[in-house]
Design a protein around this motif. Sequence first.
Motif, PDB file in Angstrom:
ATOM      1  N   VAL A  45       2.458   4.496  -1.143  1.00 55.81           N
ATOM      2  CA  VAL A  45       2.131   5.762  -1.811  1.00 55.81           C
ATOM      3  C   VAL A  45       2.857   6.688  -2.740  1.00 55.81           C
ATOM      4  CG1 VAL A  45      -0.019   5.984  -0.597  1.00 55.81           C
ATOM      5  CG2 VAL A  45       1.808   7.480   0.078  1.00 55.81           C
ATOM      6  N   SER A  46       4.296   6.334  -2.399  1.00 53.06           N
ATOM      7  CA  SER A  46       5.301   7.183  -2.838  1.00 53.06           C
ATOM      8  C   SER A  46       6.814   6.477  -2.778  1.00 53.06           C
ATOM      9  CB  SER A  46       5.429   8.567  -2.301  1.00 53.06           C
ATOM     10  OG  SER A  46       5.995   8.572  -1.020  1.00 53.06           O
ATOM     11  N   LYS A  62       0.854  -1.261   0.163  1.00 51.80           N
ATOM     12  CA  LYS A  62      -0.149  -0.015   0.022  1.00 51.80           C
ATOM     13  C   LYS A  62       0.881   1.178   0.174  1.00 51.80           C
ATOM     14  CE  LYS A  62      -3.401  -2.250   2.627  1.00 51.80           C
ATOM     15  NZ  LYS A  62      -4.024  -2.355   3.872  1.00 51.80           N
ATOM     16  N   ASP A  70       1.385   7.560  -6.108  1.00 51.27           N
ATOM     17  CA  ASP A  70       0.827   8.537  -7.153  1.00 51.27           C
ATOM     18  C   ASP A  70       1.820   9.335  -8.255  1.00 51.27           C
ATOM     19  OD1 ASP A  70       2.409   9.882  -5.163  1.00 51.27           O
ATOM     20  OD2 ASP A  70       0.859  10.721  -4.213  1.00 51.27           O
ATOM     21  N   ARG A  90       0.034  -0.974 -12.774  1.00 54.36           N
ATOM     22  CA  ARG A  90      -1.027  -1.048 -11.714  1.00 54.36           C
ATOM     23  C   ARG A  90      -0.925  -0.187 -10.405  1.00 54.36           C
ATOM     24  NH1 ARG A  90       0.102  -5.859 -13.767  1.00 54.36           N
ATOM     25  NH2 ARG A  90       1.075  -6.553 -11.751  1.00 54.36           N
ATOM     26  N   ASN A  91      -0.518   1.008 -10.643  1.00 51.93           N
ATOM     27  CA  ASN A  91      -0.330   2.048  -9.739  1.00 51.93           C
ATOM     28  C   ASN A  91      -1.583   3.138 -10.058  1.00 51.93           C
ATOM     29  OD1 ASN A  91       1.699   1.637  -7.358  1.00 51.93           O
ATOM     30  ND2 ASN A  91       2.639   0.973  -9.246  1.00 51.93           N
ATOM     31  N   GLU A  92      -1.489   4.034  -8.804  1.00 52.37           N
ATOM     32  CA  GLU A  92      -2.328   4.941  -8.979  1.00 52.37           C
ATOM     33  C   GLU A  92      -2.019   5.958 -10.155  1.00 52.37           C
ATOM     34  OE1 GLU A  92      -5.830   7.190  -8.334  1.00 52.37           O
ATOM     35  OE2 GLU A  92      -5.459   5.462  -7.385  1.00 52.37           O
ATOM     36  N   TYR A  93      -0.972   6.301 -10.312  1.00 48.88           N
ATOM     37  CA  TYR A  93      -0.269   7.366 -11.219  1.00 48.88           C
ATOM     38  C   TYR A  93      -0.519   6.981 -12.522  1.00 48.88           C
ATOM     39  CZ  TYR A  93       3.534   4.764 -13.176  1.00 48.88           C
ATOM     40  OH  TYR A  93       4.348   3.707 -13.471  1.00 48.88           O
ATOM     41  N   ASP A 103       1.519  -2.909  -8.288  1.00 46.25           N
ATOM     42  CA  ASP A 103       0.340  -3.102  -7.476  1.00 46.25           C
ATOM     43  C   ASP A 103       0.242  -2.336  -6.255  1.00 46.25           C
ATOM     44  OD1 ASP A 103      -1.202  -4.618  -9.000  1.00 46.25           O
ATOM     45  OD2 ASP A 103       0.223  -6.296  -8.970  1.00 46.25           O
ATOM     46  N   ASN A 104       0.790  -1.072  -6.225  1.00 48.70           N
ATOM     47  CA  ASN A 104       0.807  -0.360  -4.883  1.00 48.70           C
ATOM     48  C   ASN A 104      -0.194   0.872  -5.082  1.00 48.70           C
ATOM     49  OD1 ASN A 104       2.831  -1.019  -2.746  1.00 48.70           O
ATOM     50  ND2 ASN A 104       4.089  -1.227  -4.584  1.00 48.70           N
ATOM     51  N   ASP A 105      -0.076   1.918  -4.415  1.00 48.09           N
ATOM     52  CA  ASP A 105      -0.890   3.086  -4.501  1.00 48.09           C
ATOM     53  C   ASP A 105      -0.133   4.273  -4.915  1.00 48.09           C
ATOM     54  OD1 ASP A 105      -3.180   1.672  -3.885  1.00 48.09           O
ATOM     55  OD2 ASP A 105      -2.735   2.106  -1.652  1.00 48.09           O
ATOM     56  N   ASN A 131      -3.257   6.181 -14.050  1.00 49.05           N
ATOM     57  CA  ASN A 131      -4.457   7.096 -14.250  1.00 49.05           C
ATOM     58  C   ASN A 131      -4.182   8.278 -14.575  1.00 49.05           C
ATOM     59  OD1 ASN A 131      -5.887   4.717 -13.667  1.00 49.05           O
ATOM     60  ND2 ASN A 131      -6.287   5.599 -11.232  1.00 49.05           N
TER      61      ASN A 131
END
Length: 163
Positions: A90-91, A88, A113, A132-135, A109-111, A137
Amino acid sequence: MGHGQGRRGRGRLAKRRRRLAALQHRPPARAIGGDAGAKALSRALKRDPPLRSLRLAANDVGPEGAWWIADALGANDDLRELDVSRNKIVSVADDIRKLRSLRVLKAEDNDLDGLPRCLRELSELKTLRVERNEYVNLLASRKSSTASAVIDELRKRGCVVTA
């Protein structure tokens, strides 16, 4: 006598080293137990010899645990592979630039950004896995020019990037 601890102290040190070695090759099944486990692991990493490979995939590590691990790795010049996928996080800390021998970074597969510019300073980096990370998107919507620029520059110098 080693560290002045006698036979018993050497046995404890050997046991800790075996545990760390086991963590490197353990299947992704919550080997350290989230942020609290990452904090405990960071203490061991600071005491024991430098590692060449650290695999912490699928250990429920979040932002706090990632901070502890980054702090412990510090300037580990021997680390060549770091796998923090399926957590999880994020950076990626800017301190990653201190891992000058890092060749493989797996953080899919983390979050995440975004990606720090300092990844470009890792001249030995040959593989970067960040799919498969938030960034992702953000890349799709063109809001993250920094991540895109980092990926482009790494690819130009021959690094295999999966994003």
